[in-house]
Design a protein around this motif. Structure first.
Motif, PDB file in Angstrom:
ATOM      1  N   PHE A 256       3.345   3.358   4.067  1.00 12.02           N
ATOM      2  CA  PHE A 256       3.662   3.718   2.688  1.00 12.02           C
ATOM      3  C   PHE A 256       3.318   2.554   1.761  1.00 12.02           C
ATOM      4  O   PHE A 256       3.492   1.388   2.130  1.00 12.02           O
ATOM      5  CB  PHE A 256       5.145   4.055   2.550  1.00 12.02           C
ATOM      6  CG  PHE A 256       5.571   5.269   3.337  1.00 12.02           C
ATOM      7  CD1 PHE A 256       5.516   6.532   2.774  1.00 12.02           C
ATOM      8  CD2 PHE A 256       6.004   5.145   4.652  1.00 12.02           C
ATOM      9  CE1 PHE A 256       5.900   7.659   3.486  1.00 12.02           C
ATOM     10  CE2 PHE A 256       6.390   6.260   5.381  1.00 12.02           C
ATOM     11  CZ  PHE A 256       6.334   7.521   4.796  1.00 12.02           C
ATOM     12  N   PHE A 257       2.848   2.892   0.559  1.00 14.70           N
ATOM     13  CA  PHE A 257       2.559   1.841  -0.425  1.00 14.70           C
ATOM     14  C   PHE A 257       2.987   2.314  -1.811  1.00 14.70           C
ATOM     15  O   PHE A 257       2.957   3.505  -2.127  1.00 14.70           O
ATOM     16  CB  PHE A 257       1.073   1.452  -0.412  1.00 14.70           C
ATOM     17  CG  PHE A 257       0.108   2.589  -0.645  1.00 14.70           C
ATOM     18  CD1 PHE A 257      -0.411   2.844  -1.913  1.00 14.70           C
ATOM     19  CD2 PHE A 257      -0.281   3.408   0.409  1.00 14.70           C
ATOM     20  CE1 PHE A 257      -1.308   3.887  -2.121  1.00 14.70           C
ATOM     21  CE2 PHE A 257      -1.179   4.451   0.207  1.00 14.70           C
ATOM     22  CZ  PHE A 257      -1.693   4.690  -1.063  1.00 14.70           C
ATOM     23  N   SER A 258       3.435   1.372  -2.639  1.00 16.20           N
ATOM     24  CA  SER A 258       3.978   1.719  -3.951  1.00 16.20           C
ATOM     25  C   SER A 258       2.872   2.179  -4.892  1.00 16.20           C
ATOM     26  O   SER A 258       1.749   1.682  -4.869  1.00 16.20           O
ATOM     27  CB  SER A 258       4.722   0.523  -4.559  1.00 16.20           C
ATOM     28  OG  SER A 258       3.822  -0.546  -4.775  1.00 16.20           O
ATOM     29  N   MET A 259       3.216   3.165  -5.739  1.00 14.72           N
ATOM     30  CA  MET A 259       2.352   3.637  -6.817  1.00 14.72           C
ATOM     31  C   MET A 259       3.196   3.729  -8.081  1.00 14.72           C
ATOM     32  O   MET A 259       4.430   3.847  -8.006  1.00 14.72           O
ATOM     33  CB  MET A 259       1.754   5.005  -6.486  1.00 14.72           C
ATOM     34  CG  MET A 259       0.818   5.004  -5.291  1.00 14.72           C
ATOM     35  SD  MET A 259      -0.660   4.009  -5.565  1.00 14.72           S
ATOM     36  CE  MET A 259      -1.623   5.105  -6.586  1.00 14.72           C
TER      37      MET A 259
ATOM     38  N   GLY B 258       2.451   6.193  -2.183  1.00 20.20           N
ATOM     39  CA  GLY B 258       1.246   6.741  -1.582  1.00 20.20           C
ATOM     40  C   GLY B 258       1.377   6.641  -0.070  1.00 20.20           C
ATOM     41  O   GLY B 258       2.230   5.918   0.456  1.00 20.20           O
ATOM     42  N   VAL B 259       0.533   7.391   0.642  1.00 17.85           N
ATOM     43  CA  VAL B 259       0.642   7.471   2.095  1.00 17.85           C
ATOM     44  C   VAL B 259      -0.734   7.220   2.719  1.00 17.85           C
ATOM     45  O   VAL B 259      -1.733   7.808   2.289  1.00 17.85           O
ATOM     46  CB  VAL B 259       1.156   8.861   2.541  1.00 17.85           C
ATOM     47  CG1 VAL B 259       1.293   8.924   4.054  1.00 17.85           C
ATOM     48  CG2 VAL B 259       2.485   9.191   1.875  1.00 17.85           C
ATOM     49  N   TYR B 260      -0.778   6.336   3.713  1.00 19.83           N
ATOM     50  CA  TYR B 260      -1.997   6.105   4.494  1.00 19.83           C
ATOM     51  C   TYR B 260      -1.674   6.469   5.935  1.00 19.83           C
ATOM     52  O   TYR B 260      -0.735   5.929   6.525  1.00 19.83           O
ATOM     53  CB  TYR B 260      -2.441   4.650   4.399  1.00 19.83           C
ATOM     54  CG  TYR B 260      -3.640   4.298   5.245  1.00 19.83           C
ATOM     55  CD1 TYR B 260      -4.898   4.837   4.970  1.00 19.83           C
ATOM     56  CD2 TYR B 260      -3.520   3.420   6.327  1.00 19.83           C
ATOM     57  CE1 TYR B 260      -6.011   4.498   5.744  1.00 19.83           C
ATOM     58  CE2 TYR B 260      -4.619   3.074   7.097  1.00 19.83           C
ATOM     59  CZ  TYR B 260      -5.863   3.622   6.800  1.00 19.83           C
ATOM     60  OH  TYR B 260      -6.959   3.288   7.572  1.00 19.83           O
ATOM     61  N   MET B 261      -2.406   7.433   6.479  1.00 22.60           N
ATOM     62  CA  MET B 261      -2.109   7.874   7.844  1.00 22.60           C
ATOM     63  C   MET B 261      -3.342   7.745   8.733  1.00 22.60           C
ATOM     64  O   MET B 261      -4.467   8.025   8.319  1.00 22.60           O
ATOM     65  CB  MET B 261      -1.584   9.319   7.840  1.00 22.60           C
ATOM     66  CG  MET B 261      -2.534  10.353   7.277  1.00 22.60           C
ATOM     67  SD  MET B 261      -1.796  12.019   7.237  1.00 22.60           S
ATOM     68  CE  MET B 261      -0.754  11.898   5.781  1.00 22.60           C
ATOM     69  N   ARG B 262      -3.084   7.286   9.956  1.00 21.21           N
ATOM     70  CA  ARG B 262      -4.149   7.176  10.950  1.00 21.21           C
ATOM     71  C   ARG B 262      -3.826   8.076  12.138  1.00 21.21           C
ATOM     72  O   ARG B 262      -2.661   8.166  12.561  1.00 21.21           O
ATOM     73  CB  ARG B 262      -4.309   5.733  11.410  1.00 21.21           C
ATOM     74  CG  ARG B 262      -5.054   4.849  10.428  1.00 21.21           C
ATOM     75  CD  ARG B 262      -5.019   3.392  10.824  1.00 21.21           C
ATOM     76  NE  ARG B 262      -3.689   2.815  10.618  1.00 21.21           N
ATOM     77  CZ  ARG B 262      -3.359   1.562  10.909  1.00 21.21           C
ATOM     78  NH1 ARG B 262      -4.263   0.758  11.426  1.00 21.21           N
ATOM     79  NH2 ARG B 262      -2.145   1.117  10.683  1.00 21.21           N
TER      80      ARG B 262
END
Length: 553
Positions: free
Chosen positions: A137-140, A149-153
């Protein structure tokens, strides 16, 4: 023979046909996660409907795969369908989001009398694993704190989902977008970017939220009487600026409107809304305070008929009635479809004689969504191999796709999808997959129903032309037609002027039909309805709904 690889399936169930009901499922083998569960509010063509939800039947059919639900932020168009999803799921599923969003969700679930599920508090930098999904997860920045925001692998490739965002360099809470994380994920590789498209048709940059504060403070400082500010109850950054402006000029803040009271309470308890307890008072405490020392924060920025602002304007509010000495600030943008309602409220307030400020006259609102230059910056930072614009109407999605092409992305690497369309990713390459069932679900009172055009058509007919009931009696033995009674509701013509002639027309038609061999009650009803409908059209040029009742006696 090479073994067929498992694809990552990206399944948008809502959010690609309008502003609202955002919901996307991500499925890899026996694992699935859901990102957002939002709703949309009805327009004039959906009379009687309270809420519109995405059709999430695909999630229910595969719920044994569901490992968790991720909510990017606390707005209704991302959280509103959650109570209904949770009621329909047979098992408890963990919900991942920021502290404020979880607080808002908890209040929402309490209204529906749903026991709180497994809440998992996540924030900027949090990493979790859900089955085959490795998620960061990262702040927006958006118009509410705690937007993520979401980064998924996955073994099939990676996806970055921005959530709703703008690139605000001077946010109210000091939490800027995590540019470092976005660039780090770009280095790791973003195979597919899913990015907010709401303002893709708007050139330039969106103004910072901090630009609104000085304009609101100027209005409050110079107002002679009370100041009423209508805003979204979840727009905590805006509410903070209203509170700051009020206390700076020596005014107390009063909160009214059910959702406004609830959300400000949650935000204060969690430390997102900061105001001295002595400066925020209950609506019942205002009698001893002069009007020029009061600011009222309320709901109603979308012209909702039962909102606090509407009730104040109509004199139906328990604590406040707006007068010519008051000042009203509408600090929001009309959601598409609500423009007429908002203009109606502004006209009602203007008739009262109070001063009215909205975004067309003063900088009392800025969007929480990035404009074209911010969307291009996101594309430049993420460096995706493939791109899917999300969150918007068709015109927004296509405008966003055009921006990506202008930045050098190949047209066949851009996917403008509709709800239910499916993308499949294998080895980081994206293509179209097999669509799933999609659509909308309507909430009408306590019932949840599928789309039924006949119901809407009937309701629109009732609203436009009214209803006429014709009751007739027919003798079983002699087939003679007895009394014919006609009653009307909501019609534009005088019933007395046409009653006798209309009754006689129906009686003659029924007598002809009743004397025919093989006539039955159903055929008599049909003849009665057609006869009266044709008569009313010829006489009044209206087509009210005709309900025929034929009784055999």
């Amino acid at each position: 023979m090479a073994k067929k690889q498992t694809p990552l399936r990206i399944i948008p169930l809502g959010g690609l046909d309008g502003i609202g009901k955002n919901m996307t499922a991500f499925e890899y083998g026996s694992d699935m996660i859901l990102v957002d569960a939002g709703l949309m509010f009805p327009d004039d063509e959906q009379p009687g409907i309270d809420l519109i939800l995405p059709d999430y039947s695909y999630v229910l059919e595969n719920e044994e795969k569901l490992r968790g639900i991720i909510i990017t932020h606390g707005h209704e168009d991302h959280t509103g369908a959650l109570p209904y999803v949770l009621m329909d799921l047979a098992k408890k599923v963990p919900i991942y989001s920021s502290k404020l969003t979880l607080g808002i969700i908890e209040g929402k679930l309490a209204e529906h009398k749903i026991n709180s599920p497994k809440f998992r508090d996540v924030s900027n930098g949090t990493h979790i694993n859900l089955g085959a999904f490795s998620i960061d997860f990262f702040s927006m920045t958006h118009s509410i704190p705690g937007a993520l925001g979401v980064y998924m692998r996955t073994p099939a490739g990676s996806v970055m989902h921005t959530g709703d965002f703008k690139l605000d360099q001077t946010p109210i809470d000091g939490v800027t977008p995590n540019y470092q994380a976005i660039n780090r994920f770009a280095t790791l590789g973003v195979d597919l970017l899913m990015s907010d498209s709401t303002n893709a048709t708007r050139p330039g940059f969106t103004k910072s939220e901090s630009a609104v504060g000085p304009a609101i403070r100027h209005i409050i400082k110079n107002a002679k009487g009370r100041v009423i500010v209508a805003s979204f109850s979840s727009h905590i950054h805006r509410l903070q600026q209203i509170c700051d402006a009020s206390t700076a000029v020596g005014r107390k803040v009063v909160v009214t409107g059910r959702s406004m009271v609830q959300n400000t309470k949650i935000a204060r308890e969690l430390g997102y809304l900061k105001i001295d307890p002595d400066d925020i008072i209950d609506g019942f405490e205002v009698e001893d305070i002069p009007d020029d020392k009061i600011v009222v924060m309320c709901t109603g920025s979308q012209g909702e008929p039962m909102s606090a602002l509407s009730r104040m304007a109509n004199g139906d509010h328990k604590s406040f009635t707006i007068t010519a000495d008051d000042t009203v600030i509408i600090s929001a943008n009309p959601i598409p479809g609500n423009e007429k309602s908002v203009q109606g409220i502004i006209n009602s307030l203007s008739k009262i004689g109070c001063a009215v400020y909205d975004k067309s006259t003063t900088l009392v609102h800025v969007s929480g969504h990035g404009s074209q230059e911010e969307l291009k910056l996101m594309l430049a930072m993420a460096k995706p191999r493939f791109f899917m614009p999300v969150h918007g109407e068709a015109v927004h999605l296509r405008a966003h796709a055009k921006l990506a092409q202008e930045m050098g992305m190949r047209a066949d690497h851009i996917f403008v999808a509709d709800n239910g369309d499916t993308l499949e990713m294998v080895n980081g390459k994206v293509g179209w997959g097999r669509p799933v069932e999609s659509g909308v679900v309507y909430v009408d009172g306590l019932s949840i129903t599928d789309a039924n055009p006949v119901v809407f058509r009937d309701r629109q007919k009732l609203a436009s032309d009214g209803i006429v009931t014709v009751v007739s009696t027919v003798s079983k033995r002699s087939r003679a037609v007895g009394n014919v009674e006609i009653s009307c509701r909501g019609v534009s013509f005088s019933v007395d002027d046409i009653a006798n002639e209309a009754q006689e027309t129906v009686r003659q038609t029924l007598q002809r039909m009743a004397s025919k061999e093989g006539s039955n009650v159903e055929s008599l009803r049909k003849s009665s309805r057609n006869s009266l409908s044709n008569y009313l059209w010829n006489k009044t040029r209206t087509r009210p709904m005709v309900i025929p009742v034929v009784m055999e006696v």
